[in-house]
Design a protein around this motif. Sequence first.
Motif, PDB file in Angstrom:
ATOM      1  N   LYS A 778       0.945  -1.165   0.090  1.00 23.92           N
ATOM      2  CA  LYS A 778      -0.123   0.074  -0.072  1.00 23.92           C
ATOM      3  C   LYS A 778       0.989   1.387   0.151  1.00 23.92           C
ATOM      4  O   LYS A 778       1.919   1.369   0.678  1.00 23.92           O
ATOM      5  CB  LYS A 778      -0.879   0.143   1.386  1.00 23.92           C
ATOM      6  CG  LYS A 778      -1.743   1.068   1.371  1.00 23.92           C
ATOM      7  CD  LYS A 778      -2.513   0.992   2.566  1.00 23.92           C
ATOM      8  CE  LYS A 778      -3.419   2.159   2.704  1.00 23.92           C
ATOM      9  NZ  LYS A 778      -4.097   2.097   3.974  1.00 23.92           N
ATOM     10  N   GLN A 790      -6.755   8.308  -0.946  1.00 23.01           N
ATOM     11  CA  GLN A 790      -6.975   6.902  -1.662  1.00 23.01           C
ATOM     12  C   GLN A 790      -7.895   6.982  -3.025  1.00 23.01           C
ATOM     13  O   GLN A 790      -8.812   7.466  -2.897  1.00 23.01           O
ATOM     14  CB  GLN A 790      -7.788   6.003  -0.678  1.00 23.01           C
ATOM     15  CG  GLN A 790      -6.967   5.781   0.714  1.00 23.01           C
ATOM     16  CD  GLN A 790      -5.605   4.937   0.460  1.00 23.01           C
ATOM     17  OE1 GLN A 790      -5.798   3.766  -0.211  1.00 23.01           O
ATOM     18  NE2 GLN A 790      -4.561   5.492   1.031  1.00 23.01           N
ATOM     19  N   ASN A 794     -10.018   2.222  -9.515  1.00 25.98           N
ATOM     20  CA  ASN A 794      -8.860   0.857  -9.455  1.00 25.98           C
ATOM     21  C   ASN A 794      -8.733   0.571 -10.729  1.00 25.98           C
ATOM     22  O   ASN A 794      -9.892   0.363 -11.466  1.00 25.98           O
ATOM     23  CB  ASN A 794      -9.627  -0.032  -8.438  1.00 25.98           C
ATOM     24  CG  ASN A 794      -9.522   0.267  -7.107  1.00 25.98           C
ATOM     25  OD1 ASN A 794      -8.479   1.105  -6.538  1.00 25.98           O
ATOM     26  ND2 ASN A 794     -10.403  -0.191  -5.979  1.00 25.98           N
ATOM     27  N   GLN A 799      -5.122  -0.227  -6.899  1.00 22.39           N
ATOM     28  CA  GLN A 799      -4.892   1.072  -6.792  1.00 22.39           C
ATOM     29  C   GLN A 799      -4.148   1.686  -7.715  1.00 22.39           C
ATOM     30  O   GLN A 799      -2.879   1.414  -7.765  1.00 22.39           O
ATOM     31  CB  GLN A 799      -4.895   1.478  -5.295  1.00 22.39           C
ATOM     32  CG  GLN A 799      -5.890   1.137  -4.207  1.00 22.39           C
ATOM     33  CD  GLN A 799      -5.471   1.832  -2.954  1.00 22.39           C
ATOM     34  OE1 GLN A 799      -4.092   1.572  -2.365  1.00 22.39           O
ATOM     35  NE2 GLN A 799      -6.417   2.080  -2.175  1.00 22.39           N
TER      36      GLN A 799
END
Length: 876
Positions: A778, A790, A794, A799
Motif C-alpha cells: 500500500k 486513496q 481502481n 489502486q
Amino acid sequence: MRKRYELADDSDNDQLEDLGPEKSNSRRSSIHSVPFYTAIIVLIYLVLLYGCVNFIDNRLPTPLTVADEKMYPDSFISERAIHDLKVLTSIGPRIAGGYENEVLAVEFLKREINLIIQQANRNQYIELDLQVVSGTYNLELLLVDQINSYSNVQNVVVKLFGKNNSTNSVLINSHFDSVPTSPGGSDDGINVVTMLEVLRKLSKLSERPSHNVIFLFNGAEETPLQAAHGFITKHRWAKECKVIVNLEACGAGGRIILFQSGPDTPWIMKYYNKVPHPYGQAAGEEIFQSGVIPSDTDFRIFRDFGGVVGVDMAFYKNGYRYHTKYDDFKNIPLGSYQHVGDNTLSLVKSLANAPEVSEPVPTPGKTVYFDVLGLFMVSYTTFTAKIINFITVVISISVFIFSAMDLKLGLSKSTLKYLGITLGAVLGSWVIGGVLVFLIAFSIDSANKTMSWYANPWIIFGLYVVPSLGLSSILLFAINHEKLSLNIRTQMQAHVVRLIWTLVLLVGTGFNIRTMYCFMIPVLFNSIGFLVIHGFRWQHTVRKWQFVYLISLVIPTITLMYQTVLTLSMFIPLTGRIGYNRNPDAIIGMMTFFFTVLITSPYIALITLLKNSKYFFAFLGTTFAVFVIIIFTPLGFPYRGDDTAPAPQRHWLLHTKRLFHNEEGVVEKTDAGIFFLNLDRNSPGILKNHVKDLKKAKSLEEDCEKYLLCGLPLAHSKMVQVMEYSTWIPANQPVIHQPVTFRLNSKERINSTVIRYNITTTGPDRLAIYLVPRNSTKLLHMNLVETVKQPEYNYKKRQLYFLLHTYGKDPADLTFTFDMEVPPNYNGTTVDVAVTAQYVHENKFIKTPYYAQLLKEFPDWADVTAWLGSYSSYII
C-alpha cells in the motif's frame, strides 16, 4: 342565459356560447374537434418559434471602434481587442514549455501592459510582476485522482491599486497558453485581450476603485490548471484576492455565459445582474459540476485552494472549433468581443467598489439564476426558490381541484378511475416514446450511421423530435369516459400532464435541485391559464378556452426552447470527444426526447381533439421516413472540413516507443506503434477507406491485461476511462532525441513494514508516471503532496496513482520519494511503475517518413493532433 349554461354543465354534451348542441361525443362529430391539419399548423408554429429563439440566442452587440470612443469614452472598445488578438494568435500555438508561450507570448503581454502603464491616468498606480513558479497538488479528474506536478510555469500579473492602501482585491483571470496545434483564438486568446482592454479602461479613470484589481494572465492552464495553482498558493498578492472573475472558453464565438457562481455568495449575482448583456443559467452550473462535461476550469483551483468566491464565464457556442486548428482569429464574430468586454468591464467595476468584498456577509446558500432571452437576469436564493416552487405546486393542485369541482366531476369512483387511466396513458405513452427513441438510436448506431446529425443538427428534428411527438400521446386515443364530453376530457388530460410536471417540481425542490425553475415556469403559467379560463367561465366554450390555453403556453414554450438551444449547442459538438465507448445517438436522442416531451406535452394533451388524427400521424411517419433516408445520403455524413463552418472528427495520435522491464530491470520486450485514442463513436472505422494501415491494427486486449494502462502513454488521467477502446498499429521506431530516463536513487527500509523509495525521472516537458502497488502492499506517503488520497478508481482491482509532471520556462527533472507499506520483513517487489512522455512541440521532434505518410492519408474533415510518445515500465 346563465341558467341554460348551467344545464349544459350538467349534461353529457358541452355547448357553444350560442348553445348549439353537439350531436355526438365522438371526436369526428364533436363541435370541439379540430381538423387534423391544425396539428400540422401548430407543429410548424413551434418549429418557427424555435427558429426565432435560436436567432435571439445568436444576437450579438455592435462592436465599438476607436472612432466610437469619443461618444462612448467609458465603454469597451472591441477594435483594440481585435488587433491584440490578431497579434497574439499570429504567434501560433502557445504550448506551455515552448518558445512561443514562454517567450513570445510573455513578451507580447509585457509590452502591451507596460504601454498601458505609461498611458495611465496620473492618479492610478499599476504594478507589473512576472511569476515563475513550481508546485504540486492533488487534482481529481473524472473520478481518477491525479497528482499534478509543475516546474517553472509563468504568470504575468498586474495589480491596479485601489484607494487607501486596500488589502482586498478582485482577481480576473484568463490563460494565454493553448493546446498543441490550436492557435487558441477563443480558448483563451479573446479573454486575454479582453483583460488587456479592461485594464486600459480602468487605467484611464481619474479615481481609483475601492479595492485593488489583479489581472492574472496565466501561462499553464491546459497542462492542466497548474499556473492558477501556482498563483493562488504562492504569489505575494494571492491572500488579498477575495473575488474571482474567471474567463474561459469551450467553444468559439457567440456570447460568454455565466455557468458557475459562488460558492454560497448570492450577493455576487446582485452585481452580475447589472451587466449590459446578462447571460447565464444555474442549470448549466449543475450540469457542469455533475462531471457530465469532461472539462474543468481555473475557477475550481481558486475556489478549492484559495477559498476565493466569484463567477466563471465561458464561450461555449460552436464547440466544433474547441481545441482544434479551427480555433483561430478570423472566425470569431466581432460582436463576441463586445459582449465579453461589456460584461467583464461592467462586472469588474462593480465588484471593485462592492462593500461585500471587504465586509463579510451572511452566506445563505447557493443561487438560482437564469437570463430571459439575454434581456435581463433573474436570481434568488435557494431558500426563496423553495418558497416559489412550493407555492407553484400548491397553486397547480388547487387549480386542478377547483377545475374538477367547477366542471362538477366530483370524486366518484368512475371519475377517479378515469383520471388514473389518463395518468397511466400519459406516462405509458412517454415510456413507449422513450423506448422507441432509444431503439432508433440503437438501430442507427448498429447501421454505422451514428452522429449523422453532427454537422447538420437539423436532422435531429426528423430522427428524434418527430417520433417523440408521434408516440408521446399514443395511448390517449385508447381511453374514454361515456359521461364526459370530449371538451372536458381534453381539459382533464391537460391538467394531468401539468400535475405530472408539478410532481417533478415538488420532488426536485425537495432534493435542492436548482434547475427546477425550468419546471416551475410552465407549471405556473399553465395554472394561470386555467384560472383565466374558469374565471371567465370559458371552460364550456368551443374555441375560447383552447385559445386562452394556447396563449398561456407561449412564455413557457419560449423559455423551454431557450434551454433546449443552450443545451444542444453545448452537447452536440461535445459528442465528438466523449470516446468510442458511448453511443452519441442514444445521448442526443434521449436528450431530445426529454426536451420534446417537456415542451410539447401541454400541446399533445389536446391531440384527442383532432379529427382524422390518422392523417397527422401519417404526416409524422412520412417525415420520419424522409429523414431516415437522408442519413444514408451525403447530407447524413457526420463531418465537415469547411473552415467557415467546420465539424471535424478529432484524432489524437502518438507514434510511440515502448520498453517493458522485468523484476531484474532487464528489458524483456520492446516495440513501437501508432497509438490512436478514439475520441468518438465513428473512430477509427470511418477512416478505413482513407488510412490504409488501419487494416493492420492490433487488439490491445492482451496489453491491457498484462501492462499498466494497456502500455499506453496517456496525457492525463481522464484518458484512463477510454484507453481500452484505443487502436494500436504496429510500426517502426520513432525518432526520439530526448529520451526518458528512470533512476531508482535509493530503496531504504524505514521499519519492518515500510520501504522508502527515491526516484528521479527526466524527459520532455510532459511526463506521466503510473504507480500501482502490488498485492499486499500500500502507498502510504509521497513527499510531493501532504496527503496521499486513496484512489476512487481502481485499475484491474488495484489502486492507481497517476502523477503528471510539466515544466515551463526552464527544464526540470522530477525527483520524488514515496513510502510503501509491506508485510513484516517483506523484501520483494512492491510496486509497478510506468514512465511515459508526450513530445508535443512539432518544431522539436521529427516524424519518420512512415508517420508523415500515414498522417497525409487523413481526409480534410479530420482534425489530427499528432505527437510522439514513449512508455517504459518497471517493477521495483
